[in-house]
Design a protein around this motif. Structure first.
Motif, PDB file in Angstrom:
ATOM      1  N   MET A  60       0.786  -1.108  -0.066  1.00  0.00           N
ATOM      2  CA  MET A  60       0.171  -0.010   0.005  1.00  0.00           C
ATOM      3  C   MET A  60       1.018   1.373   0.151  1.00  0.00           C
ATOM      4  O   MET A  60       1.838   1.298   0.540  1.00  0.00           O
ATOM      5  N   THR A  61       0.307   2.233  -0.563  1.00  0.00           N
ATOM      6  CA  THR A  61       0.939   3.557  -0.762  1.00  0.00           C
ATOM      7  C   THR A  61       0.823   4.503   0.582  1.00  0.00           C
ATOM      8  O   THR A  61      -0.244   4.335   1.030  1.00  0.00           O
ATOM      9  N   LYS A  62       2.023   5.133   1.073  1.00  0.00           N
ATOM     10  CA  LYS A  62       1.918   5.661   2.214  1.00  0.00           C
ATOM     11  C   LYS A  62       1.105   7.034   2.000  1.00  0.00           C
ATOM     12  O   LYS A  62       1.332   7.583   0.910  1.00  0.00           O
ATOM     13  N   SER A  63       0.046   7.275   3.001  1.00  0.00           N
ATOM     14  CA  SER A  63      -0.625   8.422   2.813  1.00  0.00           C
ATOM     15  C   SER A  63      -0.546   9.206   4.121  1.00  0.00           C
ATOM     16  O   SER A  63      -0.538   8.814   4.944  1.00  0.00           O
ATOM     17  N   GLU A  64      -0.810  10.490   3.807  1.00  0.00           N
ATOM     18  CA  GLU A  64      -0.955  11.470   5.009  1.00  0.00           C
ATOM     19  C   GLU A  64      -1.994  12.302   4.992  1.00  0.00           C
ATOM     20  O   GLU A  64      -2.758  12.514   3.726  1.00  0.00           O
ATOM     21  N   PHE A  65      -2.832  12.817   5.787  1.00  0.00           N
ATOM     22  CA  PHE A  65      -4.147  13.496   5.857  1.00  0.00           C
ATOM     23  C   PHE A  65      -3.771  14.763   6.835  1.00  0.00           C
ATOM     24  O   PHE A  65      -3.411  14.758   7.975  1.00  0.00           O
ATOM     25  N   TYR A  66      -4.298  15.875   6.319  1.00  0.00           N
ATOM     26  CA  TYR A  66      -3.962  17.341   6.868  1.00  0.00           C
ATOM     27  C   TYR A  66      -5.256  17.873   6.684  1.00  0.00           C
ATOM     28  O   TYR A  66      -6.070  17.625   5.785  1.00  0.00           O
ATOM     29  N   VAL A  67      -5.497  18.755   7.653  1.00  0.00           N
ATOM     30  CA  VAL A  67      -6.714  20.081   7.525  1.00  0.00           C
ATOM     31  C   VAL A  67      -6.081  21.287   7.490  1.00  0.00           C
ATOM     32  O   VAL A  67      -5.285  21.495   8.450  1.00  0.00           O
ATOM     33  N   GLU A  68      -6.346  22.067   6.423  1.00  0.00           N
ATOM     34  CA  GLU A  68      -5.744  23.254   6.696  1.00  0.00           C
ATOM     35  C   GLU A  68      -6.939  24.367   6.840  1.00  0.00           C
ATOM     36  O   GLU A  68      -8.001  24.205   6.149  1.00  0.00           O
ATOM     37  N   PHE A  69      -6.760  25.424   7.393  1.00  0.00           N
ATOM     38  CA  PHE A  69      -7.901  26.186   7.918  1.00  0.00           C
ATOM     39  C   PHE A  69      -7.489  27.458   8.434  1.00  0.00           C
ATOM     40  O   PHE A  69      -6.725  27.497   9.603  1.00  0.00           O
ATOM     41  N   ASN A  70      -7.831  28.512   8.061  1.00  0.00           N
ATOM     42  CA  ASN A  70      -7.451  29.828   8.563  1.00  0.00           C
ATOM     43  C   ASN A  70      -5.865  30.257   8.710  1.00  0.00           C
ATOM     44  O   ASN A  70      -5.340  30.576   9.950  1.00  0.00           O
ATOM     45  N   GLY A  71      -4.978  29.408   7.907  1.00  0.00           N
ATOM     46  CA  GLY A  71      -3.698  29.729   7.919  1.00  0.00           C
ATOM     47  C   GLY A  71      -2.765  28.520   8.813  1.00  0.00           C
ATOM     48  O   GLY A  71      -1.774  28.652   9.087  1.00  0.00           O
ATOM     49  N   LYS A  72      -3.566  27.625   9.254  1.00  0.00           N
ATOM     50  CA  LYS A  72      -3.255  26.644  10.225  1.00  0.00           C
ATOM     51  C   LYS A  72      -3.311  25.210   9.600  1.00  0.00           C
ATOM     52  O   LYS A  72      -4.134  24.789   8.893  1.00  0.00           O
ATOM     53  N   LYS A  73      -2.200  24.328   9.843  1.00  0.00           N
ATOM     54  CA  LYS A  73      -2.322  23.124   9.231  1.00  0.00           C
ATOM     55  C   LYS A  73      -1.975  22.038  10.219  1.00  0.00           C
ATOM     56  O   LYS A  73      -1.232  22.115  11.192  1.00  0.00           O
ATOM     57  N   VAL A  74      -3.026  21.085  10.281  1.00  0.00           N
ATOM     58  CA  VAL A  74      -2.764  19.920  11.392  1.00  0.00           C
ATOM     59  C   VAL A  74      -3.105  18.709  10.693  1.00  0.00           C
ATOM     60  O   VAL A  74      -3.712  18.490   9.859  1.00  0.00           O
ATOM     61  N   SER A  75      -2.135  17.935  11.214  1.00  0.00           N
ATOM     62  CA  SER A  75      -2.081  16.465  10.559  1.00  0.00           C
ATOM     63  C   SER A  75      -2.849  15.518  11.585  1.00  0.00           C
ATOM     64  O   SER A  75      -2.975  15.659  12.559  1.00  0.00           O
ATOM     65  N   GLN A  76      -3.416  14.396  10.767  1.00  0.00           N
ATOM     66  CA  GLN A  76      -3.925  13.410  11.473  1.00  0.00           C
ATOM     67  C   GLN A  76      -3.428  12.705  12.768  1.00  0.00           C
ATOM     68  O   GLN A  76      -3.581  12.311  13.680  1.00  0.00           O
ATOM     69  N   ASP A  77      -1.819  12.555  12.405  1.00  0.00           N
ATOM     70  CA  ASP A  77      -1.015  11.864  13.183  1.00  0.00           C
ATOM     71  C   ASP A  77      -0.884  12.718  14.345  1.00  0.00           C
ATOM     72  O   ASP A  77      -0.882  12.212  15.589  1.00  0.00           O
ATOM     73  N   ASP A  78      -0.602  13.966  14.352  1.00  0.00           N
ATOM     74  CA  ASP A  78      -0.406  14.937  15.392  1.00  0.00           C
ATOM     75  C   ASP A  78      -1.827  14.893  16.344  1.00  0.00           C
ATOM     76  O   ASP A  78      -1.538  14.689  17.567  1.00  0.00           O
ATOM     77  N   ILE A  79      -3.035  15.073  15.752  1.00  0.00           N
ATOM     78  CA  ILE A  79      -4.260  14.896  16.630  1.00  0.00           C
ATOM     79  C   ILE A  79      -4.208  13.406  17.199  1.00  0.00           C
ATOM     80  O   ILE A  79      -4.336  13.319  18.605  1.00  0.00           O
ATOM     81  N   ALA A  80      -3.924  12.432  16.590  1.00  0.00           N
ATOM     82  CA  ALA A  80      -4.070  11.020  17.166  1.00  0.00           C
ATOM     83  C   ALA A  80      -3.040  10.780  18.168  1.00  0.00           C
ATOM     84  O   ALA A  80      -3.074  10.578  19.386  1.00  0.00           O
TER      85      ALA A  80
END
Length: 70
Positions: free
Chosen positions: A1-21
């Motif tokens: 499987m290909t490695k994937s990353e998920f980010y949310v960008e909103f109002n100039g801020k970027k957050v990753s799924q890994d950081d939240i978890a």
């Protein structure tokens, strides 16, 4: 499987799924729980509030629900 990353960008801020978890798992451990007892983590991120709400192991008690700033 290909490695994937998920980010949310909103109002100039970027957050990753890994950081939240990772933050949620730290809260679990800091509350005196064992990592092996953590079966599921539900995360609900509200970018406009810059908060993430969590539910550990499907429980709805206050001791396993909460929020943290992202």
């Amino acid at each position: 499987m290909t490695k994937s990353e998920f980010y949310v960008e909103f109002n100039g801020k970027k957050v990753s799924q890994d950081d939240i978890a990772k933050k949620a798992k730290e809260i679990w451990k800091d509350s005196g729980n064992k990592v092996k007892d953590l079966k599921t983590v539900e995360l609900y991120y509200q970018p406009e509030a810059e908060k993430c709400y969590y539910v550990f192991n499907g429980e709805s008690k206050d001791s396993v629900n909460g929020a943290f700033e992202v």
